[in-house]
Design an enzyme around this catalytic site. Sequence first.
Site, PDB file in Angstrom:
ATOM      1  N   SER A  25       0.844  -1.215   0.000  1.00  0.00           N
ATOM      2  CA  SER A  25       0.000   0.000   0.000  1.00  0.00           C
ATOM      3  C   SER A  25       0.875   1.258   0.000  1.00  0.00           C
ATOM      4  CB  SER A  25      -0.909   0.002   1.234  1.00  0.00           C
ATOM      5  OG  SER A  25      -0.145  -0.140   2.416  1.00  0.00           O
ATOM      6  N   ASN A 112      -2.856  -3.327  12.386  1.00  0.00           N
ATOM      7  CA  ASN A 112      -4.297  -3.109  12.188  1.00  0.00           C
ATOM      8  C   ASN A 112      -4.795  -1.878  12.952  1.00  0.00           C
ATOM      9  OD1 ASN A 112      -3.984  -5.442  10.786  1.00  0.00           O
ATOM     10  ND2 ASN A 112      -5.225  -6.731  12.138  1.00  0.00           N
ATOM     11  N   THR A 157     -37.519  26.551 -13.658  1.00  0.00           N
ATOM     12  CA  THR A 157     -37.837  25.173 -13.279  1.00  0.00           C
ATOM     13  C   THR A 157     -37.890  24.417 -14.601  1.00  0.00           C
ATOM     14  OG1 THR A 157     -40.217  25.529 -13.395  1.00  0.00           O
ATOM     15  CG2 THR A 157     -39.212  25.852 -11.242  1.00  0.00           C
ATOM     16  N   HIS A 158     -37.466  23.198 -14.593  1.00  0.00           N
ATOM     17  CA  HIS A 158     -37.391  22.399 -15.836  1.00  0.00           C
ATOM     18  C   HIS A 158     -36.516  23.097 -16.885  1.00  0.00           C
ATOM     19  CE1 HIS A 158     -40.990  20.292 -14.200  1.00  0.00           C
ATOM     20  NE2 HIS A 158     -41.308  21.518 -13.816  1.00  0.00           N
ATOM     21  N   SER A 279      -9.246  26.230 -27.802  1.00  0.00           N
ATOM     22  CA  SER A 279      -9.261  25.044 -28.653  1.00  0.00           C
ATOM     23  C   SER A 279      -7.971  24.994 -29.458  1.00  0.00           C
ATOM     24  CB  SER A 279     -10.473  25.140 -29.583  1.00  0.00           C
ATOM     25  OG  SER A 279     -10.270  24.360 -30.736  1.00  0.00           O
ATOM     26  N   LYS A 285     -12.108  30.127 -29.547  1.00  0.00           N
ATOM     27  CA  LYS A 285     -12.794  29.505 -28.412  1.00  0.00           C
ATOM     28  C   LYS A 285     -12.264  29.928 -27.042  1.00  0.00           C
ATOM     29  CE  LYS A 285     -15.678  26.992 -28.274  1.00  0.00           C
ATOM     30  NZ  LYS A 285     -15.835  25.537 -28.340  1.00  0.00           N
ATOM     31  N   ASN A 287     -13.287  28.275 -23.470  1.00  0.00           N
ATOM     32  CA  ASN A 287     -14.107  27.210 -22.889  1.00  0.00           C
ATOM     33  C   ASN A 287     -13.994  27.183 -21.359  1.00  0.00           C
ATOM     34  OD1 ASN A 287     -14.801  26.328 -25.496  1.00  0.00           O
ATOM     35  ND2 ASN A 287     -12.932  25.097 -25.614  1.00  0.00           N
ATOM     36  N   GLU A 292     -15.956  22.397 -16.084  1.00  0.00           N
ATOM     37  CA  GLU A 292     -16.255  21.078 -16.676  1.00  0.00           C
ATOM     38  C   GLU A 292     -15.476  19.963 -15.982  1.00  0.00           C
ATOM     39  OE1 GLU A 292     -16.782  21.429 -21.273  1.00  0.00           O
ATOM     40  OE2 GLU A 292     -15.346  22.946 -20.637  1.00  0.00           O
ATOM     41  N   TYR A 319     -10.336  -7.445  10.968  1.00  0.00           N
ATOM     42  CA  TYR A 319      -9.534  -6.859   9.901  1.00  0.00           C
ATOM     43  C   TYR A 319      -9.434  -7.824   8.727  1.00  0.00           C
ATOM     44  CZ  TYR A 319      -5.793  -4.849   7.164  1.00  0.00           C
ATOM     45  OH  TYR A 319      -5.082  -4.318   6.120  1.00  0.00           O
TER      46      TYR A 319
HETATM   47  N1  ARG Z   1      -1.282  -1.679   4.827  1.00  0.00           N
HETATM   48  C1  ARG Z   1      -2.327  -2.224   5.648  1.00  0.00           C
HETATM   49  C2  ARG Z   1      -3.642  -1.446   5.387  1.00  0.00           C
HETATM   50  O1  ARG Z   1      -3.608  -0.427   4.815  1.00  0.00           O
HETATM   51  C3  ARG Z   1      -1.948  -2.116   7.072  1.00  0.00           C
HETATM   52  C4  ARG Z   1      -2.493  -3.220   7.936  1.00  0.00           C
HETATM   53  C5  ARG Z   1      -1.918  -4.512   7.559  1.00  0.00           C
HETATM   54  N2  ARG Z   1      -2.355  -5.529   8.453  1.00  0.00           N
HETATM   55  C6  ARG Z   1      -2.200  -6.835   8.222  1.00  0.00           C
HETATM   56  N3  ARG Z   1      -2.655  -7.655   9.091  1.00  0.00           N
HETATM   57  N4  ARG Z   1      -1.645  -7.272   7.126  1.00  0.00           N
HETATM   58  O2  ARG Z   1      -4.677  -1.892   5.769  1.00  0.00           O
END
Ligand code: ARG
Length: 492
Positions: A25, A112, A157-158, A279, A285, A287, A292, A319
Amino acid sequence: MQRDPLREGRLGSERPEDVAAYLSSMAADRWIAGADIQVDVAHLMMLTRQEIIDPGLAKAIMEVLLEIHDGGLPATVYDDRYEDIHAGIEAYLIDRVGIDIGGRLHMGRSRNDEVATCIRVRLREELIACMGELLELREVLVTTAGQHTGTIMPGFTHLQHAQPTTLAHHLLSYEAAFGRDFDRMRDSIARINLCPLGAAAFASTGYPIDREYTASLLGFDGLAENTMDAVSGRDFVLEAISDCAMLMTAASRLCEEIVFWSSAFVAFIRLSDAYCSTSSIMPQKKNPDVAEIMRGKTGTVAGALSAGITLVKGLPMSYNRDLQELTPHLWSAVAATRSSVALLSGLLGAAAFNTDRMAEEADRGFATATELADVLVRDFGLPFRTAHGIVGRAVRKGRLDLATLEGAAGEIAGLSLVDLGVTDGVVSAALDAAYGIRVRRAPGGPAPEATERAIRERQRVLEADLIWVRTRTDRLEKALSDMIADARELIQ
Ligand code: ARG
C-alpha cells in the site's frame, strides 16, 4: 532496502517483486507517513509510562523517531517491497538501533490498529482543512450575493423561464447547500476523531496499556472502544467520502450553471481567462474547462464512494486486507474535493456577471404570470385556480394584456375582469418583475429585504463556523506539538 523483519519467521524473506508490489500500500501510505511517526511516538510514550519498556531502550527508539519527525522520512522506508509504510519504518528503526531495541516498539499493537489510527489522524486534518476552504467558498457566495440583492434574473424550473428572482437569491441557495456540507463534515469529525490504538490485531492486548493516554496524546476526543470494531470499522471512511461526494454534487450543479451561463446563448457570466482553456483548432474559443473538469471529478468522487461501499460490504469481522484497497479511494476523493472547492472560490471571485442580460431575460416567456394571477386573487377576490386558468388561457392567446385577459376570463369563468375593476395599469404593474420580487419578502425569498436579512444571518453563521475551524485546528496542533515536546523531554 533493509531486510524486512516481518518475514524472518513464518515466511521466507524472498518474494517475487510483482507479488510484493501487488500487496504493497506504499503509494497511498505517503498520505499517512507523517501520521505514522506521530502514532509511533504516542505508542512509545505510553509503553514508557506504563513501564512496559525499559526507559533506556525507549530513549534510543525515541531518538530515531524524533530525528525522522524533525528531518523527514528517509527514502528507504517508501520501498514498495515493504507491504506498507509501517513495515518500512520498523525495518529502518531496527536497522538503526538493532533488533534488541528497535524490535520492542511493536509490543502491544498491530498494524491493524496502527493503520486505522493513522488514517483517522490524517483524515481529520484533511477534512478540517477542507472545511476551511469551504468557508472561503461560502464567503465568496455571500459577499457576491450582497452585491446583487437588486440584480434581477430569471429563475428556472425544468430549465424553462419560471419566475424572476435575484442573483443574490440564486447564490444564497448554493451557500445554503454548502453550509450543510460544512455541517456534515463537522458532524463526521465527531466519529472520526476516536482512537483505535490499543485494539492491536483486534482482541486488544495483555500488556497493561493505557488507551486513554495515547488517545489524548494524539488529540483524539475519545476511544474507538470495541477493539474488533476499532480495527475493522471503516464507516468513518465511507462517511467522509460520502461528505465529499455530497459536497461535490452541489459544486457540480453550480459548475453546470456556470457552463450554461457562460454560453453565448445565455451570456450571464464572463469567466476570467485564468479559469478557461481554448481550442487547438478553433482560435476563437474560450471554454469553461475548470467548471467542466469539476463536474467530471464529481464522478470520480461518487465512484470512490461506490467502490468503498462495495469493498466493505462483504467483509467478516475483523480486519481483512481488502480494507487496504479502500484507503486510496479516500485520499483520491479528499484530494479531488479540496482542489475543487479552492478553485471554485477563485473562479467565482474572478467572474463578472452580466446583469443587463439577466434583466433582459427576467420576464421572458411570461415569467411574471404567477404574480399577475396572484394579483387577481389578492386584489380582486378570484379563487387562485380560476385566476391561474384565466392567465394561462391569455398566454395561450399569445399576449398578456387586458384584452386577452378579459377574453380568457369570459371563456374560463364567464366573468369580466373589467367589471371587477381590473385596468391596463393593474395588469402592467403586476407584470413588472421588480414588483414581483419586492412582494416576495417571506423568509428565504428573493425580495431585497429578505436576502439582506439572510446575508446578515449567514454572515453570523460563517463567523461561528470560522471559530470552530480555528479552535479545532489549534487544539489538534497543540496536542501534537505538546506530545512532541514531552517526547523530547524523554530523551533528555
Ligand atoms: N497496509 C495495511 C492497510 O492499509 C496495514 C495493515 C496490515 N495488516 C495486516 N494484518 N496485514 O490496511
